[in-house]
Design a protein around this motif. Structure first.
Motif, PDB file in Angstrom:
ATOM      1  N   ARG A  98      -3.464   0.890   3.412  1.00  0.00           N
ATOM      2  CA  ARG A  98      -4.724   0.203   3.719  1.00  0.00           C
ATOM      3  C   ARG A  98      -4.678  -1.226   3.162  1.00  0.00           C
ATOM      4  O   ARG A  98      -5.356  -1.563   2.187  1.00  0.00           O
ATOM      5  N   GLN A 125       3.096   7.257   3.505  1.00  0.00           N
ATOM      6  CA  GLN A 125       3.308   8.702   3.582  1.00  0.00           C
ATOM      7  C   GLN A 125       3.772   9.057   4.986  1.00  0.00           C
ATOM      8  O   GLN A 125       3.249   8.523   5.970  1.00  0.00           O
ATOM      9  N   ASN A 126       4.743   9.949   5.063  1.00  0.00           N
ATOM     10  CA  ASN A 126       5.283  10.333   6.366  1.00  0.00           C
ATOM     11  C   ASN A 126       5.732  11.790   6.316  1.00  0.00           C
ATOM     12  O   ASN A 126       6.392  12.209   5.363  1.00  0.00           O
ATOM     13  N   LYS A 152     -12.701   1.423  15.210  1.00  0.00           N
ATOM     14  CA  LYS A 152     -11.427   2.121  15.374  1.00  0.00           C
ATOM     15  C   LYS A 152     -10.818   1.805  16.735  1.00  0.00           C
ATOM     16  O   LYS A 152     -11.525   1.759  17.745  1.00  0.00           O
ATOM     17  N   SER A 165       0.829  -1.187   0.000  1.00  0.00           N
ATOM     18  CA  SER A 165       0.000   0.000   0.000  1.00  0.00           C
ATOM     19  C   SER A 165       0.869   1.243   0.000  1.00  0.00           C
ATOM     20  O   SER A 165       2.098   1.164   0.080  1.00  0.00           O
ATOM     21  N   SER A 200      -0.864   4.927  17.541  1.00  0.00           N
ATOM     22  CA  SER A 200      -1.561   4.647  16.280  1.00  0.00           C
ATOM     23  C   SER A 200      -3.072   4.623  16.456  1.00  0.00           C
ATOM     24  O   SER A 200      -3.595   4.311  17.536  1.00  0.00           O
ATOM     25  N   LYS A 234      -6.661   0.224   8.233  1.00  0.00           N
ATOM     26  CA  LYS A 234      -6.177   1.536   7.815  1.00  0.00           C
ATOM     27  C   LYS A 234      -5.442   2.172   8.996  1.00  0.00           C
ATOM     28  O   LYS A 234      -6.008   2.948   9.754  1.00  0.00           O
ATOM     29  N   GLN A 255      -2.720   4.613  10.933  1.00  0.00           N
ATOM     30  CA  GLN A 255      -1.975   5.859  10.872  1.00  0.00           C
ATOM     31  C   GLN A 255      -1.550   6.198  12.295  1.00  0.00           C
ATOM     32  O   GLN A 255      -2.150   5.720  13.260  1.00  0.00           O
ATOM     33  N   TYR A 281       3.900  12.432  11.623  1.00  0.00           N
ATOM     34  CA  TYR A 281       2.656  11.727  11.319  1.00  0.00           C
ATOM     35  C   TYR A 281       2.956  10.734  10.204  1.00  0.00           C
ATOM     36  O   TYR A 281       3.648  11.061   9.221  1.00  0.00           O
ATOM     37  N   TYR A 295       1.246   7.601   7.644  1.00  0.00           N
ATOM     38  CA  TYR A 295       0.105   6.858   7.093  1.00  0.00           C
ATOM     39  C   TYR A 295       0.658   5.567   6.514  1.00  0.00           C
ATOM     40  O   TYR A 295       1.518   5.583   5.624  1.00  0.00           O
ATOM     41  N   THR A 341      -6.090   2.775  14.230  1.00  0.00           N
ATOM     42  CA  THR A 341      -6.334   1.839  13.132  1.00  0.00           C
ATOM     43  C   THR A 341      -7.830   1.634  12.956  1.00  0.00           C
ATOM     44  O   THR A 341      -8.542   1.318  13.916  1.00  0.00           O
TER      45      THR A 341
END
Length: 214
Positions: free
Chosen positions: A92, A69-70, A152, A66, A136, A107, A109, A87, A89, A138
């Motif tokens: 997914r 991103q950071n 979540k 997947s 995190s 998902k 993050q 942060y 991500y 999720t």
């Protein structure tokens, strides 16, 4: 846990010459490394962004690749070592259930806080290392036809990573990176909503990054 421990151990080895160098960095006669070193502490803040791919190291997910991103912000003492926040991500990943009957996805993050270091080993070439704690969130989702159930959870975890890069200018650098995130997801009640209880998973991330120092 072995992959995270290995990443953290290698990061610690990478930091050892950095710590030695930092201990003498206040001496005006001590040589500095790389084009980014500046003894003025106000000039050692940075912002960095990563984009790449994750791989969930678990057999429970069929589609485990997947987008990664950071975004990180931090500061380095004498341009070498210091704190960071960020942060991340982690994509997914998902799994197909019952030959098309449904699917289960995660998902994750997280917010991160830790230590980072940058060490120029030859002119503008450098290595980086960072490690720390992550909090995190999720979202687990089970979908089957018109039925959709989401849950979540908030969990704690650890991360560590290494990189190698090049100082394009005094303020801008490019790098290639490997990171490992020890992710926990779910809890004792999530199993009743999505069929997944408390789990632990290593997520590897391969990325390219841009750093700007100001």
């Amino acid at each position: 846990m072995n992959k995270l421990a290995l990443s953290a151990a290698v990061a610690a080895l990478a930091l050892s010459p950095v710590l030695s160098q930092a201990a003498h960095a206040d001496d005006a006669s001590t040589a500095t490394y790389g084009s980014n070193i500046n003894p003025n502490w106000q000039d050692n803040f940075f912002a960095a962004g990563n984009l790449g791919q994750t791989q969930a190291r678990t057999s429970d997910l069929d589609h485990n690749n997947s987008v990664f991103q950071n975004v990180r912000f931090g500061w380095r003492w004498n341009g070498i070592i210091g704190p960071e926040i960020g942060y991340v991500y982690l994509g997914r990943p998902k799994a197909d259930i019952g030959n098309g009957f449904g699917s289960l996805s995660a998902k994750p993050q997280a917010a991160t806080v830790g230590l980072n270091a940058k060490y120029n080993f030859y002119q503008a070439w450098y290595v980086t290392a960072h490690a720390g704690y992550m909090r995190s969130r999720t979202e687990l989702a089970f979908t089957a036809g018109d039925f959709d159930s989401r849950y979540k959870t908030w969990n704690s975890g650890l991360y560590a990573g290494l990189g190698v890069g090049y100082d394009v200018t005094k303020n801008v650098s490019l790098a290639l990176n490997y990171d490992n995130y020890r992710l926990q997801a779910g809890n004792d009640t999530s199993v009743y909503y999505t069929g997944v209880g408390h789990t632990r998973t290593n997520i590897a991330a391969y990325s390219a990054s841009v750093e700007y120092r100001f």
